[in-house]
Design a protein around this motif. Structure first.
Motif: not given
Ligand code: ADP
Length: 448
Positions: A14-16, A33-35, A41-44, A155-157, A219-221, A409-411
């Motif tokens: 949702g944030a991205g 970029l979405e891994k 993500g968790n917003t779903n 996946k962002a590294d 927690g990658d972010g 967002g949650e990051v």
């Molecule tokens: P928020 O609620 O803050 O938007 P979400 O969990 O809904 O958070 O979305 C975070 C998204 O970031 C998820 O879709 C997740 O798969 C993605 N994500 C997490 N780590 C990485 C990464 N290293 N590279 C790319 N996407 C990532």
């Protein structure tokens, strides 16, 4: 040569996606970029709603609320550990987030009550449907319509830093690593509830707990940001959600309680004001026999909330034609359960919860059939994360802005303090997502 953009967004939750759409609409070229293989993500999984005060849907429904009240509830819910600047930003601009989603074709028109709120301010789809799925669908469609470059399984590294400025991202897709360059990067990679090691290291008491989160919440972010010098805040503040089906990890939305359900233990007795904050309700459940409770409600509550049909279809709900049958099915004393509900009904009619002081008792629980769902707490939200200011700029350990780096967002940490209120995550991600997208768009171009 590396691809170039004006704004790179890491994470398509949702944030991205809010950041990406906002930046695009300001005329910027955006790469997301979405891994995972899917968006959202968790917003779903967000079930409750999006909290906002002084919104248009509230005005339509005749609900009198104020941004100040939303601010006060959020600070109180977060035990005043929250960063007041961030909370003011959230509560001042959440109503615009409702308009933003609705203007993109979303449905945040129904307004309901959530725990810890002094007013109905949880915005959700008509009839009380799931908020997250609606918001993700809306933002994903908006991204598609705009032709935004969204790369999945990417996946962002690592962040690329040059002369102290963040100028790009290295990511892996398939087995290959790529680079994308931009004068602004928005980290929106979500929380770390699904990273057991990280959770337990920060709070050993949570060892063995299930989580409500999708597997990508690792927690990658936070790691990416820290490697570029970012500070973190409130990392030990990890929230459990009190109504998760044991063994399944399926979360039952707080709106079930908001719409009238009570919680009883295996003795058939209530044990807590059901509208207390998540930390309090979770702790109360852990103090009951077998560390579980039952959400108990009647047909009237069922009819009030679409989400309940999903739980019934999913086999999570036990039905009884009356309280005695239900009690028998769930292994609780029937007489006691009847007595508990009778007392609640009497209190509800008198407008005063004589046992636990629950303020909002919207339904008397007198319409059979009756329903029960066994619930226990699970790791749900990580309040801590990257330190940001109210402009969604990431700060280093000395409190200085890291040029070119934004997060939403949650990051991030600091918005929710020691305990997030239900409905405030959606408000957080859309509001700070928009702010991050807007401010990332103002980054001077040509620095790379
Ligand atoms: P928020 O609620 O803050 O938007 P979400 O969990 O809904 O958070 O979305 C975070 C998204 O970031 C998820 O879709 C997740 O798969 C993605 N994500 C997490 N780590 C990485 C990464 N290293 N590279 C790319 N996407 C990532």
């Amino acid at each position: 040569a590396a691809d170039k953009a004006d704004v790179i967004v890491v994470g398509a939750g949702g944030a991205g996606l809010s950041a990406a759409v906002t930046a695009h609409d300001l005329g910027k070229k955006v790469i997301v970029l979405e891994k995972m293989a899917y968006l959202g993500g968790n917003t779903n999984r967000a079930a409750g709603g999006l909290n906002a005060a002084e919104s248009q849907p509230q005005a339509k429904a005749g609900i009198k609320d104020s941004k100040e009240s939303h601010y006060n509830d959020t600070m109180k819910g977060g035990k005043y550990l929250n960063n007041p600047d961030l909370v003011h930003t959230l509560t001042d601009h959440a109503a615009e987030s409702v308009d933003f989603i609705n203007s993109l074709g979303g449905d945040l028109t129904d307004v309901g009550m959530m725990a810890g709120a002094s007013q109905k301010r949880s915005h959700r789809p008509t009839g009380g449907g799931f908020v997250g799925a609606n918001v993700v669908k809306t933002l994903a469609q908006a991204s598609k319509d705009r032709g935004i470059d969204v790369r999945t399984m990417a996946k962002a590294d690592e962040l690329i830093v040059k002369d102290g400025k963040v100028v790009g991202v290295k990511y892996t897709k398939g087995k290959k690593q790529y680079e994308v360059m931009a004068p602004a990067v928005v980290l929106a990679a979500g929380g770390f509830s699904a990273n057991q090691d990280m959770v337990v290291k920060l709070n050993p008491k949570l060892k063995g707990f299930a989580t409500t989160n999708h597997t990508g919440a690792t927690g990658d972010g936070i790691t990416l940001g820290e490697k570029a010098g970012a500070a973190t805040v409130d990392m030990k503040q990890i929230q459990t959600h009190p109504t998760v089906v044991p063994g399944k990890g399926e979360m039952i939305t707080e709106a079930v309680r908001g719409n009238g359900a009570i919680l009883v233990n295996k003795d058939g007795k209530r044990f807590i004001n059901e509208l207390q904050t998540r930390d309090v309700v979770s702790a109360a459940e852990l103090a009951q026999k077998d560390k579980v409770g039952f959400l108990l409600f009647d047909n009237d509550v069922r009819k009030s909330l679409k989400a309940i049909e999903t739980y019934i279809k999913g086999g999570m709900v036990t039905e009884g034609k009356d309280l005695h049958e239900l009690a028998q099915k769930i292994g609780v004393d029937g007489k006691q359960l009847q007595a508990t509900v009778d007392k609640y009904t009497k209190d509800q009619k008198a407008g005063k919860d004589s046992e636990f002081g629950r303020a909002d008792m919207p339904r008397p629980l007198t319409q059979a059939p009756y329903y029960a769902v066994m619930v226990t707490p699970a790791v749900h939200h990580t309040m801590g994360g990257l330190r940001i200011n109210s402009q969604a700029q990431v700060l280093d350990t000395k409190g200085h802005v890291i040029p070119g780096l934004f997060a939403a967002g949650e990051v991030t940490g600091g918005v929710h303090g020691a305990n997030r209120l239900g409905g405030n995550a959606m408000a957080d991600i859309v509001t700070f997502g928009r702010i991050a997208g807007r401010n990332a768009s103002q980054q001077p171009t040509g620095v790379i």
